[in-house]
Design a protein around this motif. Structure first.
Motif, PDB file in Angstrom:
ATOM      1  N   LEU A  29       0.845  -1.196   0.000  1.00  0.00           N
ATOM      2  CA  LEU A  29       0.000   0.000   0.000  1.00  0.00           C
ATOM      3  C   LEU A  29       0.886   1.254   0.000  1.00  0.00           C
ATOM      4  CD1 LEU A  29      -2.586  -1.282   2.616  1.00  0.00           C
ATOM      5  CD2 LEU A  29      -3.034  -0.879   0.199  1.00  0.00           C
ATOM      6  N   THR A  30       0.339   2.336  -0.548  1.00  0.00           N
ATOM      7  CA  THR A  30       1.106   3.585  -0.530  1.00  0.00           C
ATOM      8  C   THR A  30       0.702   4.400   0.694  1.00  0.00           C
ATOM      9  OG1 THR A  30      -0.560   4.634  -1.940  1.00  0.00           O
ATOM     10  CG2 THR A  30       1.361   3.677  -3.037  1.00  0.00           C
ATOM     11  N   VAL A  31       1.669   5.137   1.259  1.00  0.00           N
ATOM     12  CA  VAL A  31       1.423   5.864   2.509  1.00  0.00           C
ATOM     13  C   VAL A  31       2.002   7.281   2.450  1.00  0.00           C
ATOM     14  CG1 VAL A  31       1.502   3.760   3.929  1.00  0.00           C
ATOM     15  CG2 VAL A  31       3.592   5.091   3.598  1.00  0.00           C
ATOM     16  N   ASP A 245     -18.451   3.487  -0.079  1.00  0.00           N
ATOM     17  CA  ASP A 245     -18.110   2.281   0.689  1.00  0.00           C
ATOM     18  C   ASP A 245     -17.510   2.595   2.059  1.00  0.00           C
ATOM     19  OD1 ASP A 245     -15.650   3.265   0.062  1.00  0.00           O
ATOM     20  OD2 ASP A 245     -14.921   1.462  -0.947  1.00  0.00           O
ATOM     21  N   GLY A 246     -17.594   3.832   2.498  1.00  0.00           N
ATOM     22  CA  GLY A 246     -17.114   4.194   3.843  1.00  0.00           C
ATOM     23  C   GLY A 246     -15.644   4.563   3.870  1.00  0.00           C
ATOM     24  N   THR A 247     -14.927   4.379   2.761  1.00  0.00           N
ATOM     25  CA  THR A 247     -13.525   4.800   2.744  1.00  0.00           C
ATOM     26  C   THR A 247     -13.468   6.253   2.244  1.00  0.00           C
ATOM     27  OG1 THR A 247     -13.116   4.104   0.478  1.00  0.00           O
ATOM     28  CG2 THR A 247     -12.800   2.447   2.200  1.00  0.00           C
ATOM     29  N   GLY A 248     -12.255   6.759   2.156  1.00  0.00           N
ATOM     30  CA  GLY A 248     -12.090   8.095   1.609  1.00  0.00           C
ATOM     31  C   GLY A 248     -11.867   9.135   2.695  1.00  0.00           C
ATOM     32  N   VAL A 249     -10.626   9.683   2.727  1.00  0.00           N
ATOM     33  CA  VAL A 249     -10.298  10.770   3.651  1.00  0.00           C
ATOM     34  C   VAL A 249      -9.437  11.784   2.922  1.00  0.00           C
ATOM     35  CG1 VAL A 249     -10.327   9.604   5.911  1.00  0.00           C
ATOM     36  CG2 VAL A 249      -8.326   9.432   4.478  1.00  0.00           C
ATOM     37  N   THR A 250      -9.528  13.028   3.355  1.00  0.00           N
ATOM     38  CA  THR A 250      -8.584  14.044   2.897  1.00  0.00           C
ATOM     39  C   THR A 250      -8.010  14.717   4.143  1.00  0.00           C
ATOM     40  OG1 THR A 250      -9.865  14.412   0.890  1.00  0.00           O
ATOM     41  CG2 THR A 250      -8.258  16.111   1.481  1.00  0.00           C
ATOM     42  N   ALA A 251      -6.701  14.582   4.314  1.00  0.00           N
ATOM     43  CA  ALA A 251      -6.035  15.211   5.465  1.00  0.00           C
ATOM     44  C   ALA A 251      -5.387  16.499   4.983  1.00  0.00           C
ATOM     45  CB  ALA A 251      -4.978  14.270   6.036  1.00  0.00           C
ATOM     46  N   VAL A 252      -5.801  17.600   5.599  1.00  0.00           N
ATOM     47  CA  VAL A 252      -5.241  18.894   5.202  1.00  0.00           C
ATOM     48  C   VAL A 252      -4.233  19.305   6.271  1.00  0.00           C
ATOM     49  CG1 VAL A 252      -5.775  21.287   4.617  1.00  0.00           C
ATOM     50  CG2 VAL A 252      -7.461  19.479   4.147  1.00  0.00           C
ATOM     51  N   LYS A 449      -4.784  -4.599  10.215  1.00  0.00           N
ATOM     52  CA  LYS A 449      -6.239  -4.465  10.051  1.00  0.00           C
ATOM     53  C   LYS A 449      -6.579  -3.730   8.754  1.00  0.00           C
ATOM     54  CE  LYS A 449      -7.530  -4.129  14.929  1.00  0.00           C
ATOM     55  NZ  LYS A 449      -8.005  -3.196  15.956  1.00  0.00           N
ATOM     56  N   ILE A 450      -5.851  -2.654   8.485  1.00  0.00           N
ATOM     57  CA  ILE A 450      -6.147  -1.878   7.274  1.00  0.00           C
ATOM     58  C   ILE A 450      -5.794  -2.688   6.029  1.00  0.00           C
ATOM     59  CG2 ILE A 450      -5.502   0.190   5.947  1.00  0.00           C
ATOM     60  CD1 ILE A 450      -5.300   1.690   8.593  1.00  0.00           C
ATOM     61  N   ALA A 451      -4.668  -3.361   6.077  1.00  0.00           N
ATOM     62  CA  ALA A 451      -4.272  -4.164   4.908  1.00  0.00           C
ATOM     63  C   ALA A 451      -5.314  -5.241   4.628  1.00  0.00           C
ATOM     64  CB  ALA A 451      -2.900  -4.786   5.139  1.00  0.00           C
ATOM     65  N   ALA A 452      -5.843  -5.858   5.700  1.00  0.00           N
ATOM     66  CA  ALA A 452      -6.864  -6.897   5.515  1.00  0.00           C
ATOM     67  C   ALA A 452      -8.123  -6.285   4.896  1.00  0.00           C
ATOM     68  CB  ALA A 452      -7.179  -7.551   6.854  1.00  0.00           C
ATOM     69  N   ARG A 453      -8.499  -5.111   5.397  1.00  0.00           N
ATOM     70  CA  ARG A 453      -9.716  -4.462   4.869  1.00  0.00           C
ATOM     71  C   ARG A 453      -9.506  -4.018   3.422  1.00  0.00           C
ATOM     72  NH1 ARG A 453     -12.525   0.706   7.883  1.00  0.00           N
ATOM     73  NH2 ARG A 453     -13.790   1.432   6.147  1.00  0.00           N
ATOM     74  N   ALA A 454      -8.293  -3.627   3.108  1.00  0.00           N
ATOM     75  CA  ALA A 454      -7.998  -3.179   1.740  1.00  0.00           C
ATOM     76  C   ALA A 454      -7.766  -4.361   0.802  1.00  0.00           C
ATOM     77  CB  ALA A 454      -6.776  -2.268   1.754  1.00  0.00           C
ATOM     78  N   GLY A 455      -7.820  -5.569   1.375  1.00  0.00           N
ATOM     79  CA  GLY A 455      -7.687  -6.756   0.540  1.00  0.00           C
ATOM     80  C   GLY A 455      -6.257  -7.122   0.211  1.00  0.00           C
ATOM     81  N   GLU A 456      -5.313  -6.551   0.950  1.00  0.00           N
ATOM     82  CA  GLU A 456      -3.911  -6.899   0.706  1.00  0.00           C
ATOM     83  C   GLU A 456      -3.521  -8.031   1.661  1.00  0.00           C
ATOM     84  OE1 GLU A 456      -2.277  -5.529  -1.685  1.00  0.00           O
ATOM     85  OE2 GLU A 456      -3.786  -4.011  -2.116  1.00  0.00           O
ATOM     86  N   SER A 457      -2.671  -8.921   1.192  1.00  0.00           N
ATOM     87  CA  SER A 457      -2.198  -9.939   2.125  1.00  0.00           C
ATOM     88  C   SER A 457      -1.078  -9.320   2.946  1.00  0.00           C
ATOM     89  CB  SER A 457      -1.692 -11.162   1.380  1.00  0.00           C
ATOM     90  OG  SER A 457      -0.550 -10.810   0.666  1.00  0.00           O
ATOM     91  N   MET A 458      -1.051  -9.674   4.193  1.00  0.00           N
ATOM     92  CA  MET A 458      -0.117  -9.009   5.103  1.00  0.00           C
ATOM     93  C   MET A 458       0.581 -10.074   5.927  1.00  0.00           C
ATOM     94  SD  MET A 458      -0.014  -5.642   6.387  1.00  0.00           S
ATOM     95  CE  MET A 458       0.984  -4.965   7.663  1.00  0.00           C
TER      96      MET A 458
END
Ligand code: FDA
Length: 464
Positions: A29-31, A245-252, A449-458
């Motif tokens: 994932l990108t961060v 789908d409940g995702t989506g944030v913008t951090a200013v 937890k986030i990787a699992a929700r995003a469907g990435e194997s961790m």
């Protein structure tokens, strides 16, 4: 102003935020990590003051803190042991100074038995309640609605025994007065270290330090992350729930705006309200966050030309529950010919010290050093007080805890994500609560937890 698109935006480049970012990146994932200060590490910070290298924040490692020890190994960071040869010193409530060996304070025999009995009760409670879900225990409400101070006096009429146990948990750990937090909160603290006995065993809890300082953990990870860490950039606004789908944030933040699918608030709970959430957080979070606050402790550093106490057969470890300075330890740096002492002035004693001018405060504190270690302690070459209460992006030390009754009322919801927003810090950890080890567990666990929700194997770490 930069606008970045990422999978996850992380607010805070302390150990929690950086360990999360590292694992998320490893999972593909990108961060982006947005940090308010112009340095990484948060409550771990190594600085040079008047020519002396000092660990201003968190530093000690216990051998059973395996989340921390394993990441230090992975990153190739070396550790060294605290000097602890020789006798310790105890200054009793009557002001009598005694040198002693072993774990038990040189208190009257009856008081020693009472201390041992109280430790056994707390050990049993810690084993029974555990650190993972103290709020779920059948006795949670009962234990969360009585202060540690009053609970101790319900269980013993020996004032010195109560004061000593209270000193470990209140002044020594939660850094709040024992009347201001519950015995359930104290049990969480004990259970998070494995047991109350572990918590009072300074040979265990204060075993090792990182060569070069604990901040190197954060600096090493930040170097791996490169431009994904943005310093000097406090997040002021977090817009969330922008997609169906409940995702989506913008951090200013000051220097960058990050659009992401998920966010991690990797800051202590007392700072959540520094960010404007748009739309506002739910009622439950608004209420809960007002019941978590940081304690207060002054970490005092005194550097001498040589560790003079060692020549006198002393380890540098001193306890004096009734003095302003409650604990002193040898904190000499790795292979440093100079000698460093570190001491702690907690909660209401810190208030009293901060009411004095700087010169008067130094005089009172060093006179307490001298009561334990003699007149040579009065003349350090370097003297410094870590003042985390004045740090805008922390506001206390060591960490946060609930007020009386807050843990059983809110604890079960403290990690529940709000839409795409996750909450993570050492202050919310189970094992390693309030410690760097807990920060690593929270960072890695939240990333999983986030990787699992995003469907990435961790393949990495899953336990919080
Ligand atoms: P931390 O507070 O470190 O990180 C949060 C980060 O978020 C900070 O960098 C902050 O600047 C940033 N931030 C806040 N608001 C922001 C915003 N709006 N936008 C962007 N960034 C924002 N532990 C231990 O294991 N052994 C020890 O010996 C000690 N001793 C000790 C002494 C002292 C004096 C202190 C203060 C603390 C300790 N501790 C300790 C505790 C330990 O240091 C602490 O639990 C962890 O370092 C906390 O790490 P976190 O990443 O969770 O929070």
């Amino acid at each position: 102003m930069n606008t970045l698109d990422r999978d996850v935006v992380i607010i805070g480049a302390g150990v929690t935020g950086l360990t999360a970012a590292r694992d998320l990146k490893a999972a593909g994932l990108t961060v982006a990590v947005l940090e308010a200060r112009d340095r990484v590490g948060g409550r771990t910070w190594t600085d040079t003051i008047d020519g002396a290298v000092l660990e201003i924040g968190g530093q000690w490692i216990s051998p059973d803190q395996d989340a921390l020890t394993s990441i230090l190994d992975e990153l190739g960071l070396e550790t060294f042991s605290r000097y602890r040869e020789g006798k310790s010193v105890y200054v009793s409530p009557k002001g009598e100074r005694t040198e002693y060996a072993g774990d038990m304070f040189p208190v009257p025999e009856q008081t020693g038995r009472e201390i041992q009995r109280l430790i056994e009760i707390l050990d049993e409670l810690a084993a029974d309640v555990g650190a993972a879900e103290p709020w779920a225990h059948p006795r949670a409400r009962e234990l969360d609605t009585i202060s540690l101070h009053h609970w101790l006096r319900q269980h013993s009429t020996d004032e010195e025994a109560c004061a000593n146990i209270g000193h470990f948990l209140a002044g020594g750990m939660l850094t709040k007065p024992a009347h201001s937090f519950s015995v359930l909160q104290a049990i969480l603290m004990a259970a998070s270290a494995g047991s109350f006995s572990n918590l009072v065993d300074e040979d265990l809890l204060l075993d090792k330090r990182v060569v070069g300082g604990m901040q190197r953990l954060s600096e090493t990870i930040a170097a791996e992350l490169g431009d994904d860490v943005v310093l000097g950039s406090p997040v002021r606004t977090l817009q969330w729930g922008q997609s169906g789908d409940g995702t989506g944030v913008t951090a200013v933040s000051k220097k960058a705006t990050v659009r992401a699918r998920y966010a991690i608030m990797a800051v202590p709970p007392n700072l959540y309200s520094r960010v404007s959430f748009d739309p506002p957080l739910p009622r439950r979070q608004h209420q809960m966050h007002q019941h978590q606050s940081l304690g207060l402790v002054i970490k005092v550093h005194a550097v001498y030309d040589a560790p003079f106490w060692r020549d006198e057969g002393l380890s540098g470890t001193c306890f004096s529950p009734d003095l302003m300075v409650q604990e002193i330890y040898d904190n000499t740096n790795h292979e440093d010919p100079r000698g460093t002492l570190v001491a702690f002035v907690p909660d209401e004693k810190a208030d009293a010290m901060f009411a004095l001018g700087a010169d008067e405060r130094r005089r009172v504190i060093l006179e307490d050093f001298a009561k334990s270690l003699g007149p040579k302690a009065l003349e350090p070459a370097v003297y410094y007080e870590s003042d985390w209460g004045s740090e805008e992006w922390t506001r206390g030390a060591y960490a946060s805890s609930y007020d009386l009754g807050g843990l059983h009322r809110y604890g079960a919801d403290q990690l529940t994500p709000v839409g795409p927003i996750y909450w993570a810090s050492s202050d919310l950890a189970a094992a390693g609560y309030q410690h760097v080890d807990g920060a690593v567990r929270m960072g890695r666990g939240t990333a999983a937890k986030i990787a699992a929700r995003a469907g990435e194997s961790m393949p990495a770490y899953t336990a919080i």
